[in-house]
Design a protein around this motif. Structure first.
Motif, PDB file in Angstrom:
ATOM      1  N   LEU A  43      39.695  37.477  26.431  1.00  0.00           N
ATOM      2  CA  LEU A  43      40.694  37.995  27.355  1.00  0.00           C
ATOM      3  C   LEU A  43      41.271  36.861  28.186  1.00  0.00           C
ATOM      4  N   VAL A  44      42.592  36.813  28.280  1.00  0.00           N
ATOM      5  CA  VAL A  44      43.242  35.861  29.186  1.00  0.00           C
ATOM      6  C   VAL A  44      44.167  36.627  30.114  1.00  0.00           C
ATOM      7  N   LEU A  45      44.069  36.351  31.410  1.00  0.00           N
ATOM      8  CA  LEU A  45      44.994  36.922  32.382  1.00  0.00           C
ATOM      9  C   LEU A  45      46.112  35.914  32.577  1.00  0.00           C
ATOM     10  N   MET A  46      46.986  35.877  31.578  1.00  0.00           N
ATOM     11  CA  MET A  46      48.109  34.949  31.553  1.00  0.00           C
ATOM     12  C   MET A  46      49.407  35.692  31.272  1.00  0.00           C
ATOM     13  N   GLY A  47      49.372  37.006  31.417  1.00  0.00           N
ATOM     14  CA  GLY A  47      50.565  37.801  31.178  1.00  0.00           C
ATOM     15  C   GLY A  47      51.458  37.817  32.405  1.00  0.00           C
ATOM     16  N   MET A  48      52.135  38.925  32.618  1.00  0.00           N
ATOM     17  CA  MET A  48      53.033  39.033  33.750  1.00  0.00           C
ATOM     18  C   MET A  48      52.239  39.008  35.061  1.00  0.00           C
ATOM     19  N   GLY A  49      52.747  38.236  36.035  1.00  0.00           N
ATOM     20  CA  GLY A  49      52.147  38.240  37.355  1.00  0.00           C
ATOM     21  C   GLY A  49      51.221  37.073  37.635  1.00  0.00           C
ATOM     22  N   GLU A  50      50.892  36.911  38.901  1.00  0.00           N
ATOM     23  CA  GLU A  50      49.971  35.895  39.397  1.00  0.00           C
ATOM     24  C   GLU A  50      48.656  36.583  39.769  1.00  0.00           C
ATOM     25  N   PRO A  51      47.590  36.368  38.980  1.00  0.00           N
ATOM     26  CA  PRO A  51      46.329  37.084  39.227  1.00  0.00           C
ATOM     27  C   PRO A  51      45.765  36.911  40.633  1.00  0.00           C
ATOM     28  N   LEU A  52      45.875  35.709  41.203  1.00  0.00           N
ATOM     29  CA  LEU A  52      45.285  35.474  42.519  1.00  0.00           C
ATOM     30  C   LEU A  52      46.145  36.020  43.648  1.00  0.00           C
ATOM     31  N   HIS A  53      47.348  36.477  43.346  1.00  0.00           N
ATOM     32  CA  HIS A  53      48.176  37.190  44.321  1.00  0.00           C
ATOM     33  C   HIS A  53      47.744  38.654  44.403  1.00  0.00           C
ATOM     34  N   ASN A  54      46.979  39.086  43.401  1.00  0.00           N
ATOM     35  CA  ASN A  54      46.460  40.460  43.330  1.00  0.00           C
ATOM     36  C   ASN A  54      44.943  40.379  43.173  1.00  0.00           C
ATOM     37  N   TYR A  55      44.329  39.574  44.020  1.00  0.00           N
ATOM     38  CA  TYR A  55      42.943  39.127  43.839  1.00  0.00           C
ATOM     39  C   TYR A  55      41.944  40.275  43.685  1.00  0.00           C
ATOM     40  N   ASP A  56      41.907  41.187  44.655  1.00  0.00           N
ATOM     41  CA  ASP A  56      40.857  42.213  44.656  1.00  0.00           C
ATOM     42  C   ASP A  56      40.936  43.115  43.429  1.00  0.00           C
ATOM     43  N   ALA A  57      42.152  43.513  43.069  1.00  0.00           N
ATOM     44  CA  ALA A  57      42.314  44.388  41.903  1.00  0.00           C
ATOM     45  C   ALA A  57      41.906  43.665  40.627  1.00  0.00           C
ATOM     46  N   VAL A  58      42.278  42.400  40.502  1.00  0.00           N
ATOM     47  CA  VAL A  58      41.940  41.624  39.306  1.00  0.00           C
ATOM     48  C   VAL A  58      40.429  41.442  39.179  1.00  0.00           C
ATOM     49  N   MET A  59      39.766  41.116  40.275  1.00  0.00           N
ATOM     50  CA  MET A  59      38.310  40.895  40.209  1.00  0.00           C
ATOM     51  C   MET A  59      37.572  42.189  39.876  1.00  0.00           C
ATOM     52  N   LYS A  60      38.027  43.304  40.443  1.00  0.00           N
ATOM     53  CA  LYS A  60      37.382  44.570  40.115  1.00  0.00           C
ATOM     54  C   LYS A  60      37.588  44.905  38.639  1.00  0.00           C
ATOM     55  N   ALA A  61      38.801  44.675  38.137  1.00  0.00           N
ATOM     56  CA  ALA A  61      39.075  44.940  36.717  1.00  0.00           C
ATOM     57  C   ALA A  61      38.174  44.089  35.824  1.00  0.00           C
ATOM     58  N   ILE A  62      38.011  42.811  36.160  1.00  0.00           N
ATOM     59  CA  ILE A  62      37.146  41.935  35.358  1.00  0.00           C
ATOM     60  C   ILE A  62      35.704  42.422  35.417  1.00  0.00           C
ATOM     61  N   ASP A  63      35.251  42.845  36.599  1.00  0.00           N
ATOM     62  CA  ASP A  63      33.885  43.363  36.707  1.00  0.00           C
ATOM     63  C   ASP A  63      33.686  44.582  35.803  1.00  0.00           C
ATOM     64  N   ILE A  64      34.679  45.462  35.748  1.00  0.00           N
ATOM     65  CA  ILE A  64      34.591  46.648  34.887  1.00  0.00           C
ATOM     66  C   ILE A  64      34.529  46.231  33.422  1.00  0.00           C
ATOM     67  N   LEU A  65      35.374  45.289  33.032  1.00  0.00           N
ATOM     68  CA  LEU A  65      35.418  44.866  31.633  1.00  0.00           C
ATOM     69  C   LEU A  65      34.187  44.069  31.219  1.00  0.00           C
ATOM     70  N   ARG A  66      33.494  43.486  32.183  1.00  0.00           N
ATOM     71  CA  ARG A  66      32.285  42.720  31.881  1.00  0.00           C
ATOM     72  C   ARG A  66      31.026  43.576  31.911  1.00  0.00           C
ATOM     73  N   ASP A  67      31.123  44.824  32.338  1.00  0.00           N
ATOM     74  CA  ASP A  67      29.940  45.674  32.456  1.00  0.00           C
ATOM     75  C   ASP A  67      29.185  45.700  31.120  1.00  0.00           C
ATOM     76  N   PRO A  68      27.892  45.360  31.124  1.00  0.00           N
ATOM     77  CA  PRO A  68      27.142  45.294  29.866  1.00  0.00           C
ATOM     78  C   PRO A  68      26.989  46.636  29.166  1.00  0.00           C
ATOM     79  N   ASN A  69      27.210  47.728  29.888  1.00  0.00           N
ATOM     80  CA  ASN A  69      27.142  49.052  29.281  1.00  0.00           C
ATOM     81  C   ASN A  69      28.502  49.539  28.774  1.00  0.00           C
ATOM     82  N   GLY A  70      29.503  48.673  28.886  1.00  0.00           N
ATOM     83  CA  GLY A  70      30.843  49.057  28.476  1.00  0.00           C
ATOM     84  C   GLY A  70      31.429  48.087  27.465  1.00  0.00           C
TER      85      GLY A  70
END
Length: 364
Positions: free
Chosen positions: A176-203
């Motif tokens: 996964l690369v967050l290199m699409g539309m937008g600046e990830p660190l301008h939307n920091y909290d939402a991006v980090m939560k999304a990454i945490d969800i996608l990294r969940d070992p049960n998911g």
């Protein structure tokens, strides 16, 4: 007045378990729901027989699946790249890209509709900022690509057996690369939560080493990443080795000057003991000269760093030209003299405007 159900994909696994408890149900039901969605790709409540009817009815009333509708799908001529125009619940649209390389498939996802950073050669920057994406809207893009790879259609049903690729069925998304539309660190909290969800070992269980976040150089975000010791890869868009040259291409450099950016990057490397990937868009006659290469070498020498060289991709709002192969090779040779490893980015999907800096949609 009816309210729209909350987006399932906005929730971490722990939040889903807590919801079940508040509703008066044992957490095991929420764990099963999580597995249906992330492990089996099921989004049809009727296709979840292991869920008790009462819990299923409650969850269905409170949660909706925010998978994005596909407004358009475009395939590159080389067969390695697909671009999806996805429609959000409010009618806004974003672009997500599936890219194939030898031995791996990568999803390039968006963190915002539009972008406020205004990089002059970037189509997303040229369209301006529309809004931030929620964590669930970010997660749903990865789930969209994962469903394509596994041949899973809407609701979790197997898609038509016919496929453009013999390898496409029963694969899982792993890069996964967050290199699409937008600046990830301008939307920091939402991006980090999304990454945490996608990294969940049960998911979906994406590994940290398989995730790369790209920033134009939002200094407060880089410092936060360092403090929080986020374990994925960081890519920093540089494009100019002096403050004046960089600010001409990257307006955000006026807010976060080059010396501040370099200080934040050195701090990140020291705290994380992890290299930074510096991205350099090669523009013919502008920043691809031997002088530019020496300037990059002096700027980054001694850092734990790698330079990713990206020949400019065409956009309608910028008339620069990409650097040729020989100039790119010469640039690499000069960087090597400073002890800096580098690669020239493989070009993917340029014919369908799916390359780096080419993503954009009409504002709606």
């Amino acid at each position: 007045m009816s309210t729209r159900p909350a987006n399932f994909y906005d929730h971490t696994r722990d939040e889903l378990l807590a919801l079940a408890s508040r509703w008066g149900f044992p957490p095991v039901h929420a764990a099963r729901l999580w597995a249906y969605v992330y492990l089996a790709g099921v989004e049809d409540w009727r296709a979840m027989p292991e869920l008790p009817a009462r819990y299923r009815a409650k969850a269905e009333g409170e949660l909706g699946f925010g998978r994005h509708a596909t407004a358009a799908e475009t395939h590159s001529a080389d067969g390695f790249t697909r671009k999806y125009l996805l429609e959000l619940s409010d009618g806004r649209r974003i672009e997500t890209v599936l890219m194939r390389y030898t031995g791996r498939v990568t999803a390039c996802i968006s963190s915002q509709a539009g972008c406020a950073m205004g990089c002059v050669f970037c189509a997303t920057g040229q369209m301006g900022f529309v809004r931030h994406l929620s964590p669930g809207e970010i997660v749903a893009q990865a789930m969209h690509v994962d469903a394509v790879l596994r041949g899973v259609g809407p609701g979790g049903a197997l898609a038509d057996a016919a496929s453009d690729s013999p390898h496409e069925r029963h694969e899982r998304l792993r890069n996964l690369v967050l290199m699409g539309m937008g600046e990830p660190l301008h939307n920091y909290d939402a991006v980090m939560k999304a990454i945490d969800i996608l990294r969940d070992p049960n998911g979906l269980a994406l590994g940290a080493k398989k995730i790369t976040l790209s920033t134009v150089g939002v200094v407060p975000g880089i410092r936060r990443l360092a403090e929080e010791k986020r374990p994925f890869h960081l890519a920093v868009s540089l494009h100019g080795a002096t403050q004046e040259e960089r600010a001409a291409l990257v307006p955000a450099a006026k807010k976060w000057p080059l010396d501040e950016l370099m200080d934040a990057c050195r701090d990140y490397i020291a705290r994380q003991q992890r290299r930074i990937f510096y991205e350099w868009t090669l523009i013919e006659g502008k920043n691809d000269t031997p002088e530019s290469a020496h300037a990059v070498g002096r700027l980054l020498q001694g850092q734990l760093a790698q330079v990713n060289l990206i020949p400019l991709n065409p956009t309608t709002g910028y008339d620069g030209a990409p650097t040729g192969r020989e100039a790119a090779k010469r640039f690499q040779e000069i960087l090597a003299g400073y002890g800096l490893p580098s690669t020239v980015r493989q070009r993917r999907g340029i014919d369908i405007a799916a390359g780096c800096g080419q993503l954009a949609v009409a504002k709606r």
